[in-house]
Design an enzyme around this catalytic site. Structure first.
Site, mmCIF file in Angstrom:
data_model
loop_
_atom_site.group_PDB
_atom_site.id
_atom_site.type_symbol
_atom_site.label_atom_id
_atom_site.label_comp_id
_atom_site.label_asym_id
_atom_site.label_seq_id
_atom_site.Cartn_x
_atom_site.Cartn_y
_atom_site.Cartn_z
ATOM 1 N N VAL A 73 5.680 1.490 7.388
ATOM 2 C CA VAL A 73 6.039 2.887 7.603
ATOM 3 C C VAL A 73 4.744 3.680 7.785
ATOM 4 C CG1 VAL A 73 7.210 4.906 6.680
ATOM 5 C CG2 VAL A 73 8.094 2.614 6.173
ATOM 6 N N ASP B 55 5.949 2.254 1.984
ATOM 7 C CA ASP B 55 5.058 1.116 2.196
ATOM 8 C C ASP B 55 4.341 1.318 3.533
ATOM 9 O OD1 ASP B 55 3.840 -1.334 2.664
ATOM 10 O OD2 ASP B 55 5.543 -2.524 1.953
ATOM 11 N N HIS B 56 3.030 1.533 3.470
ATOM 12 C CA HIS B 56 2.287 1.881 4.684
ATOM 13 C C HIS B 56 2.090 0.692 5.619
ATOM 14 C CE1 HIS B 56 0.530 4.866 7.004
ATOM 15 N NE2 HIS B 56 -0.540 5.208 6.300
ATOM 16 N N ARG B 57 2.492 -0.508 5.210
ATOM 17 C CA ARG B 57 2.413 -1.644 6.119
ATOM 18 C C ARG B 57 3.432 -1.522 7.242
ATOM 19 N NH1 ARG B 57 3.213 -6.542 2.000
ATOM 20 N NH2 ARG B 57 4.851 -5.071 1.375
ATOM 21 N N PRO C 238 0.844 -1.203 0.000
ATOM 22 C CA PRO C 238 0.000 0.000 0.000
ATOM 23 C C PRO C 238 0.875 1.246 0.000
ATOM 24 C CG PRO C 238 0.037 -1.026 2.170
ATOM 25 C CD PRO C 238 0.779 -1.946 1.266
#
Length: 500
Positions: A474, A470-472, A294
């Site tokens: 960060v 990467d929003h997983r 994401p």
């Protein structure tokens, strides 16, 4: 003429030049049937889904046949060249090539560019090449990437006193005596990539330059000294060093990739371009990254006037002489400092173990547009390099990528990446993560714009940075801190000292 037996013929198979690759395209042959080859000599260049690499032959002998013409995609494990190991190194002409490739007439042997008969044989070559088996035991071929060890290409003896053969790329030159004399090998002059480019621009042959640097290295001053005598004779043709424009991030010219044909609107309504090799692998990787990680992208517009002034000062520093100093160098250093201050950004997502893997090293990727497509080679352990070392590594990385000599190993193991869209005049973008990485920084064009500086509106050098992550692994806070740190350093370069 000596007739060779089938028992003396060795078949060299297409190796897996990457990690689990299944095929490679033959870009160029450096030898032809009848040529003498030696153990370790590069015989062809192939392109995989990751890079273009050169393949060495693992034994001595005389080339009997090339099973596939240039431009053919060959599966790993298929025989691509037959060598008669009983032929020795004397260059004895073969009686006839094997069935896969038609025999060449003497006129064809004299003109290497006449490859039409060979190009007609790929269909017939495949079945017999697949069935061919090596005879005896020989060592497995060793992958040769950029910077090949010295080797030579020996052609079939021709009529005449002597010939000179140059192998591509210009690693060495071999002068071959027409009467069977020993080849004389000339070593490549020692010079850094920026110095080689300067010599090319000035039309100076490095082999004629007397080096003055340590260990026999040719310096910029040596090249200028060698070019100076020729200046009065031909002032109109001498290429003066081009000053790097201050507002531009890099000097890379915008060119149409050689692999993409320019459309002709007079002859056709459309052009179809096969997607293969590096371009195919890049497309698959980008789709996988976009739909797996994401993405979140944040932007910041900053005043980099002080950074550009520091770039000009560093160009005059004696410790940076002979190195390419530009804004990209300081942006790379700024990102490395930001990663040091926020180490969690330098990580990857392990889906199988459901773990976040934080890396305690930085392999800094630099996205490069090449004729073969987008490549992202990386500088290993960039965090441990001094500024001159980082400048040298950046210069070598860019030069190698532009020449199409980036090895698969150079594109593996990256942790964070920089992409420079500003070189195309683009203000900013939303970059897609390199697979396996958690962050990528995009640099926009640096332009002179009105900016409030010390309470007054003044013309300043301004650019926009974009950080995708990467929003997983960060979150918004971490991503914002990293981008803010990079921006702060580029606005106040002295923080490179206080924060290091």
């Amino acid at each position: 003429m000596t007739t060779m037996t089938e028992a003396s013929v060795r078949e060299f198979k297409m190796p897996d030049v990457g990690e689990g690759l299944t095929e490679a395209e033959i870009l160029k042959w450096y030898v032809q049937p009848g040529d003498t080859v030696t153990d370790g000599q590069v015989v062809c260049e192939v392109e995989t889904a990751k890079a273009a690499v050169e393949l060495p032959i693992p034994y001595d002998g005389v080339v009997r046949a090339l099973h596939f013409p240039e431009g053919t995609t060959v599966d790993v494990g298929m025989s691509i060249i037959a060598v008669d190991v009983a032929g020795g190194t004397g260059g004895t002409p073969v009686a006839a090539p094997i069935a896969e490739v038609p025999a060449q007439a003497p006129a064809q042997a004299e003109a290497p560019q006449a490859e039409a008969p060979q190009a007609e044989a790929p269909q017939a070559a495949a079945p017999q090449a697949e069935a061919a088996k090596p005879v005896g035991s020989g060592r497995q071929p060793v992958l040769v990437g950029y910077g090949v060890a010295a080797s030579s290409t020996k052609r079939r003896p021709r009529k005449g006193p002597e010939i000179a053969v140059s192998r591509v790329p210009d690693t060495i030159q071999v002068e071959l005596n027409g009467h069977g004399g020993a080849p004389a090998v000339k070593e490549r002059p020692l010079a850094k990539p920026p110095v080689r480019k300067l010599a090319k621009d000035l039309g100076v042959d490095l082999a004629t330059v007397v080096p003055s640097g340590p260990d026999g290295i040719i310096t910029r001053e040596d090249v200028h000294a060698a070019a100076a005598p020729a200046a009065p004779a031909a002032p109109a043709t001498q290429a003066a060093p081009v000053a790097e424009p201050v507002p531009q991030v890099t000097q890379a010219p915008v060119t149409t990739p050689a692999a993409v044909p320019v459309p002709s609107y007079d002859t056709a309504r459309e052009t179809r371009i096969p997607v293969k090799g590096v371009r195919k692998a890049t497309a698959a990787a980008m789709v996988g990254s976009a739909f797996t990680a994401p993405h979140v992208t944040e932007f910041v517009t900053i005043d980099v006037t002080r950074t550009l002034k520091l770039v000009e000062e560093l160009k005059q520093d004696k410790d940076m002489q002979g190195l390419r100093v530009n804004p990209l160098l300081l942006i790379a250093r700024a990102l490395l400092v930001a990663v040091k201050r926020n180490p969690e950004i330098n990580a990857s997502w392990d889906e199988a173990a459901q773990e976040i893997v934080v890396k305690h090293y930085v392999n800094l990727g630099i996205a490069a547009a090449t004729p073969r497509g987008l490549l992202v080679p990386n500088i290993k352990d960039a965090h441990a390099k001094t500024l001159p070392q980082l400048a040298e590594s950046l210069g070598e990385l860019v030069s190698t990528a532009r020449e199409g000599r980036t090895s698969p190993a150079a594109m593996q193991g990256g942790t964070v990446t920089i992409t420079n869209v500003g070189v195309f005049g683009v203000d900013t973008g939303t970059p897609i993560l390199n697979p396996g990485e958690s962050a990528i920084l995009a640099i926009g064009a640096i332009k002179l714009q009105p900016w409030v500086h010390k309470g007054k509106v003044k013309p300043r050098q301004v650019t926009t940075l974009a950080l995708s992550f990467d929003h997983r692994l960060v979150d918004g806070e971490l991503g914002s801190k990293v981008l803010a740190d990079v921006a702060a350093i580029l606005e106040q370069p002295k923080k490179l000292i206080t924060w290091s």
